[in-house]
Design an enzyme around this catalytic site. Structure first.
Site, PDB file in Angstrom:
ATOM      1  N   LYS A  55      -1.281   0.405  12.069  1.00  0.00           N
ATOM      2  CA  LYS A  55      -1.578   0.478  10.250  1.00  0.00           C
ATOM      3  C   LYS A  55      -1.341  -0.647   9.960  1.00  0.00           C
ATOM      4  O   LYS A  55      -0.299  -0.838   9.050  1.00  0.00           O
ATOM      5  CB  LYS A  55      -2.024   2.090   9.801  1.00  0.00           C
ATOM      6  CG  LYS A  55      -2.384   2.045   8.831  1.00  0.00           C
ATOM      7  CD  LYS A  55      -2.249   3.087   7.857  1.00  0.00           C
ATOM      8  CE  LYS A  55      -2.466   3.106   5.585  1.00  0.00           C
ATOM      9  NZ  LYS A  55      -2.723   4.283   5.188  1.00  0.00           N
TER      10      LYS A  55
ATOM     11  N   LYS B 188      -6.294   0.777  11.825  1.00  0.00           N
ATOM     12  CA  LYS B 188      -7.729   0.187  10.739  1.00  0.00           C
ATOM     13  C   LYS B 188      -6.367  -0.887   9.769  1.00  0.00           C
ATOM     14  O   LYS B 188      -5.230  -1.092  10.074  1.00  0.00           O
ATOM     15  CB  LYS B 188      -6.215   1.707  10.029  1.00  0.00           C
ATOM     16  CG  LYS B 188      -6.932   2.166   8.473  1.00  0.00           C
ATOM     17  CD  LYS B 188      -6.119   3.337   7.872  1.00  0.00           C
ATOM     18  CE  LYS B 188      -6.859   2.889   6.253  1.00  0.00           C
ATOM     19  NZ  LYS B 188      -5.913   4.257   5.856  1.00  0.00           N
TER      20      LYS B 188
ATOM     21  N   SER C 105     -11.652   1.110   2.402  1.00  0.00           N
ATOM     22  CA  SER C 105     -13.140   1.256   1.098  1.00  0.00           C
ATOM     23  C   SER C 105     -13.302  -0.384   1.259  1.00  0.00           C
ATOM     24  O   SER C 105     -14.484  -0.434   0.757  1.00  0.00           O
ATOM     25  CB  SER C 105     -12.387   1.559   0.381  1.00  0.00           C
ATOM     26  OG  SER C 105     -10.831   1.087   0.345  1.00  0.00           O
TER      27      SER C 105
ATOM     28  N   TYR D 282     -17.429   5.728   5.106  1.00  0.00           N
ATOM     29  CA  TYR D 282     -18.410   5.908   3.450  1.00  0.00           C
ATOM     30  C   TYR D 282     -19.202   6.365   3.213  1.00  0.00           C
ATOM     31  O   TYR D 282     -19.689   7.352   2.849  1.00  0.00           O
ATOM     32  CB  TYR D 282     -17.173   5.152   3.081  1.00  0.00           C
ATOM     33  CG  TYR D 282     -15.321   5.452   2.448  1.00  0.00           C
ATOM     34  CD1 TYR D 282     -15.095   6.087   1.980  1.00  0.00           C
ATOM     35  CD2 TYR D 282     -14.750   4.494   3.083  1.00  0.00           C
ATOM     36  CE1 TYR D 282     -13.309   6.197   1.944  1.00  0.00           C
ATOM     37  CE2 TYR D 282     -13.893   4.827   3.178  1.00  0.00           C
ATOM     38  CZ  TYR D 282     -12.908   5.908   2.743  1.00  0.00           C
ATOM     39  OH  TYR D 282     -11.416   5.548   2.071  1.00  0.00           O
TER      40      TYR D 282
HETATM   41  C1  PBG Z   1      -2.710   6.000   2.010  1.00  0.00           C
HETATM   42  C2  PBG Z   1      -3.996   6.131   2.690  1.00  0.00           C
HETATM   43  C3  PBG Z   1      -4.694   5.213   2.437  1.00  0.00           C
HETATM   44  C4  PBG Z   1      -5.954   4.540   3.282  1.00  0.00           C
HETATM   45  C5  PBG Z   1      -6.186   5.529   3.867  1.00  0.00           C
HETATM   46  N1  PBG Z   1      -4.608   6.700   3.824  1.00  0.00           N
HETATM   47  C6  PBG Z   1      -4.845   3.900   1.891  1.00  0.00           C
HETATM   48  C7  PBG Z   1      -3.286   3.142   1.573  1.00  0.00           C
HETATM   49  O1  PBG Z   1      -2.205   3.288   2.844  1.00  0.00           O
HETATM   50  O2  PBG Z   1      -2.534   2.786   0.414  1.00  0.00           O
HETATM   51  C8  PBG Z   1      -6.981   3.706   2.953  1.00  0.00           C
HETATM   52  C9  PBG Z   1      -8.231   4.416   3.010  1.00  0.00           C
HETATM   53  C10 PBG Z   1      -9.168   3.132   2.796  1.00  0.00           C
HETATM   54  O3  PBG Z   1      -8.708   1.880   2.220  1.00  0.00           O
HETATM   55  O4  PBG Z   1     -10.576   3.136   2.719  1.00  0.00           O
HETATM   56  N2  PBG Z   1      -1.897   7.196   3.062  1.00  0.00           N
END
Ligand code: PBG
Length: 333
Positions: free
Chosen positions: A200, A254, A280, A319
């Protein structure tokens, strides 16, 4: 070895001549069974609309049965839950994460009592519950690893107890998969799936998500001390290797489209069930361009998802999963 082929004996356009041949030789397909729908949860008196995620709503618990019916009839197999915790319940230690009647706890019960076959995947991280917006505990200005892992382990165990089919740690602390697996085994949750957000990245494409769970305004600094540097690729393989060794059932990459090379390397190297998260910001970009009529949004979305599958993803968090399921039918894919 590839055989040597020459024009005109070989004309690659022959198999592109009509939809029948194109379909028969298609190497990848996209179906609703490849998709996971994230659901944002809200308290009854909180706002449903998310300005930066057009078409995506925060749902109150009583609305979930209706959504789950739509998910089932679209042949989507799984949902992923994210709460917008009311500001008054956010604390520095994110204690609301361990409240079994929090929004996620209520949602698991609601969904499972309505339709036990839809898989419920729950996020393990503290950012929807903390006043500072970070995924872990903060001591002396830094997100601390091992103390955070203790809390995440308790959170994961609670989610398993509440009936989640899978826990998905998205926090990027070191060692959390091993700690969670050990706890789940010890407590006899032998069949709870762990989907590790293994690679991630510290990405700016998460902006709209942070608006959705209400952590964006709160976030102090950035998440670069725990999420990965987008410049790195070998490091992703190290992350994935560790999480597999620690007991992950599924590994996830991700964001997705900006990191297709990572998806491909991870799938090829480890041959593991590999998911990708179309985050997102990826969704928001497509929707914004479609809204301006600069892109055909439906086709651009399907093409993006197909690219993510082609790279090696077995399933994709998306989404727009419900609309995509419709569009797959409409576009005749
Ligand atoms: C946080 C988390 C995030 C997302 C999923 N879980 C955001 C982050 O790490 O700040 C992001 C998902 C997205 O942007 O669609 N634990």
């Amino acid at each position: 070895m590839l055989p040597t082929r020459y024009y005109p004996n070989t004309r690659l356009r022959r198999l592109r001549g009509n939809a029948g041949w194109r379909d028969l030789v298609a190497e990848n397909t996209l179906t609703p069974r490849d998709l996971i729908l994230p659901l944002f949860l809200r308290a009854d008196d909180d706002a449903a609309e998310i300005a930066s995620l057009p078409g995506v709503m925060r749902h109150k618990i009583s609305d979930l049965p209706k959504i789950i019916d739509a998910v089932a009839s679209a042949q989507i197999k799984a949902v992923m839950l994210f709460p917008k915790t009311p500001d008054g319940l956010k604390t520095d230690d994110g204690a609301e994460a361990l409240n079994e009647n929090n929004l996620v706890g209520q949602a698991i019960k609601k969904i499972k009592s309505h339709n036990k076959d839809i898989l419920v995947i729950t996020d393990v991280a503290l950012d929807p519950y903390t006043r500072h917006g970070h995924d872990g505990l903060i001591k002396n200005g830094a997100v601390v690893n091992d103390e955070t892992v203790d809390v995440l382990t308790a959170q994961a165990l609670l989610l398993a107890r509440l009936g989640a089919d899978a826990v998905a740690p998205s926090d990027m602390m070191d060692g959390r998969i091993g700690a969670i697996r050990k706890k789940l085994e010890a407590e006899k949750f032998h069949n709870t799936i762990i989907i590790s957000y293994a690679a991630k990245y510290a990405s700016c494409f998460y902006g709209p998500f942070r608006d959705a769970v209400g952590s964006g305004q709160l976030l102090q600094g950035d998440k670069k001390t725990y999420q990965m540097n987008p410049a790195n690729s070998d490091e992703a393989l190290q992350e994935v290797a560790l999480d597999i060794a620690e007991g992950a059932d599924v590994v996830m990459v991700k964001p997705a489209l900006p990191f297709l090379d990572i998806i491909q390397r991870v799938k090829r190297e480890f041959l593991m069930p590999t998911f990708a998260y179309q985050v997102s910001g990826e969704y928001a970009m497509l929707m914004a361009a479609a809204d301006k009529k600069w892109l055909d949004g439906e086709r651009a979305m399907v093409e993006s998802l197909l690219a993510i599958k082609r790279a090696g993803a077995d399933a994709i968090v998306c989404y727009g999963a419900l609309q995509v399921a419709e569009n797959i039918k409409k576009l005749g894919l």
